[in-house]
Design a protein around this motif. Structure first.
Motif, short mmCIF file in Angstrom:
data_model
loop_
_atom_site.label_atom_id
_atom_site.label_comp_id
_atom_site.label_asym_id
_atom_site.label_seq_id
_atom_site.Cartn_x
_atom_site.Cartn_y
_atom_site.Cartn_z
N GLY A 7 0.81 -1.21 0.00
CA GLY A 7 0.00 0.00 0.00
C GLY A 7 0.84 1.25 0.00
O GLY A 7 1.69 1.44 0.86
N MET A 8 0.58 2.12 -0.98
CA MET A 8 1.32 3.37 -1.11
C MET A 8 0.34 4.54 -0.97
O MET A 8 0.41 5.52 -1.71
N GLY A 9 -0.57 4.42 0.00
CA GLY A 9 -1.50 5.51 0.26
C GLY A 9 -0.87 6.55 1.16
O GLY A 9 0.34 6.78 1.11
N THR A 10 -1.70 7.17 2.00
CA THR A 10 -1.20 8.27 2.84
C THR A 10 -0.08 7.81 3.76
O THR A 10 1.00 8.40 3.78
N LEU A 33 -1.90 -1.14 -6.89
CA LEU A 33 -2.52 -1.36 -8.20
C LEU A 33 -2.36 -0.16 -9.12
O LEU A 33 -2.58 -0.27 -10.34
N ARG A 34 -1.97 0.97 -8.57
CA ARG A 34 -1.83 2.19 -9.37
C ARG A 34 -0.43 2.30 -9.97
O ARG A 34 0.51 1.69 -9.49
N LYS A 35 -0.32 3.09 -11.02
CA LYS A 35 0.98 3.43 -11.59
C LYS A 35 1.54 4.59 -10.77
O LYS A 35 0.95 5.67 -10.72
N THR A 44 4.85 -3.42 -7.91
CA THR A 44 4.19 -4.61 -8.42
C THR A 44 2.72 -4.60 -8.02
O THR A 44 2.35 -3.99 -7.01
N ALA A 45 1.92 -5.28 -8.84
CA ALA A 45 0.50 -5.43 -8.52
C ALA A 45 0.22 -6.84 -8.00
O ALA A 45 -0.93 -7.18 -7.73
N ARG A 46 1.27 -7.67 -7.87
CA ARG A 46 1.14 -9.06 -7.43
C ARG A 46 1.74 -9.23 -6.03
O ARG A 46 2.94 -9.04 -5.85
N PHE A 47 0.93 -9.63 -5.09
CA PHE A 47 1.43 -9.88 -3.73
C PHE A 47 2.47 -10.99 -3.73
O PHE A 47 3.43 -10.97 -2.94
#
Length: 380
Positions: A7-10, A33-35, A44-47
């Motif tokens: 997770g690259m959120g806040t 999932l975002r660029k 990556t979008a794959r865990f």
């Protein structure tokens, strides 16, 4: 130390920002999932890319929510990776399972950011518990609701106006339900009492009343009564392994410590049999304060400090809110079924009543009056 960041959120971006300025902990992969510009092949979008990377020894879960966060935490531990998280909802729901999975796979689990954000509350609670017998945990654990209450009482703004201002300032989500309905505070209280009382409580059994129905009339009544309103959580040990545990708006005297907590600050506390009450005040949320707590956990793990600071007892904590009570302020257009004195149009002060009875009666009142509101009264 090499970490996988989920997770690259806040909060995730805050952790990344802090670690990029350090040289001892490397962000090996980032799951999102975002660029996101600047991450290159690390994104990556794959865990599974993180799970199967043998160079990653610690997973930092900052996705939020229940799933797939819970699944990824358990799978990471079973793969032999340490886990650090700030996800209080997930931890409060799966506390026992996560601790047992950590123990059975000989990996570390840290959650300092779950309660208090940047406030060093969990660290000090665990330290105190090594010597002291913790009797009570609680306080102001949600900055968004404290900001709304403080704004309404200091400026006279209505609830919706105060909420919109909190959203504009970035302290309230677009969907503020978790904060204003008390879910966030309930999750934090559950984690704190589990650690303090050396057991596992059902977070759904913690009685919770939010501030969604608070109105300007209520604020005016509080002022006439000479009280300030704060959104408080409380859990206290009872004999025999049970505890009281509830979250509700509460009227406190103007000279109470909680009344002095302004804006979006928190004041989280615990009481020990030997050391008495200790308060911890500061920023309980936000990008960098919370990220600091996460990075602090990573540094502890990197230096092999307190590898297993948590209980593995797993004994259930029965919650019995019939054993605690006080007076209540109640505003309702429905017929109040508790002895009370009328103080304003549709506003009452009840006689002392158990927390369990008041919360149950509020559900009855809302059958005919969905906008009914109540707040506990702490007279001392």
């Amino acid at each position: 130390m090499k970490i996988g960041l989920l997770g690259m959120g806040t909060i995730g971006s805050g952790v990344y920002e802090i670690l990029e300025k350090r040289g001892d902990i490397e962000v090996q992969r980032v799951l999102d999932l975002r660029k996101i510009a600047g991450l290159g092949d690390r994104l990556t979008a794959r865990f599974e890319d993180i799970l199967e990377d043998g160079s990653i020894d610690t997973v930092v879960e900052l996705m939020g929510g229940l799933e797939p966060a819970h699944e990824y935490v358990v799978r990471s531990m079973r793969a032999g990776k340490n886990v650090v998280t700030a996800n209080k909802l997930m931890v409060s729901r799966h506390f026992d399972e996560i601790l047992r999975t950590s123990q059975s796979n000989d990996v570390a689990f840290r959650l300092s950011a779950c309660v208090g954000g940047g406030i060093p509350y969990i660290h000090n609670l665990l330290r105190a518990r090594r010597v002291d017998f913790i009797l009570w945990v609680g306080g102001i654990v949600n900055g968004t609701t404290n900001l709304i209450l403080d704004t309404m009482q200091s400026s006279g703004e209505g609830f919706q106006e105060a909420l919109r201002e909190a959203q504009r300032m970035g302290y309230a989500e677009a969907d503020p339900s978790s904060d204003i309905d008390g879910v966030d505070a309930r999750s934090k209280l559950t984690i704190a009492m589990n650690l303090a009382f050396d057991g596992v409580a059902d977070t759904n059994a913690v009685l919770t009343e939010g501030i969604r129905n608070l109105t300007g009339q209520d604020i005016r009544c509080f002022k006439k009564l000479g009280f300030a309103c704060r959104f408080l959580s409380s859990a206290r040990r009872l004999e025999g392994g049970a505890a009281t545990a509830y979250v509700e708006p509460t009227l406190v005297r103007p000279d109470a410590p909680e009344a002095a907590v302004r804006k979006n600050d928190n004041m989280i506390s615990f009481e020990g049999a030997y050391a008495g009450v200790q308060h911890f005040i500061g920023q309980g949320a936000g990008k960098l304060p919370t990220a600091c707590a996460v990075v602090g956990d990573l540094i502890d793990l990197d230096r092999r400090r307190h590898l297993s600071p948590f209980t593995t007892n797993g004994a259930p904590i029965a919650i019995d809110n019939a054993q605690v009570g006080h007076r209540y302020y109640v505003r309702t257009a429905a017929r109040l079924g508790i002895p009370a004195e009328k103080i304003d149009d549709r506003a009452y002060l009840t006689e002392p009543v158990s927390v369990a009875r008041m919360h149950a009666h509020a559900e009855e009142l809302r059958v005919s009056d969905p906008g009914a509101f109540f707040a506990g009264m702490r007279d001392e």
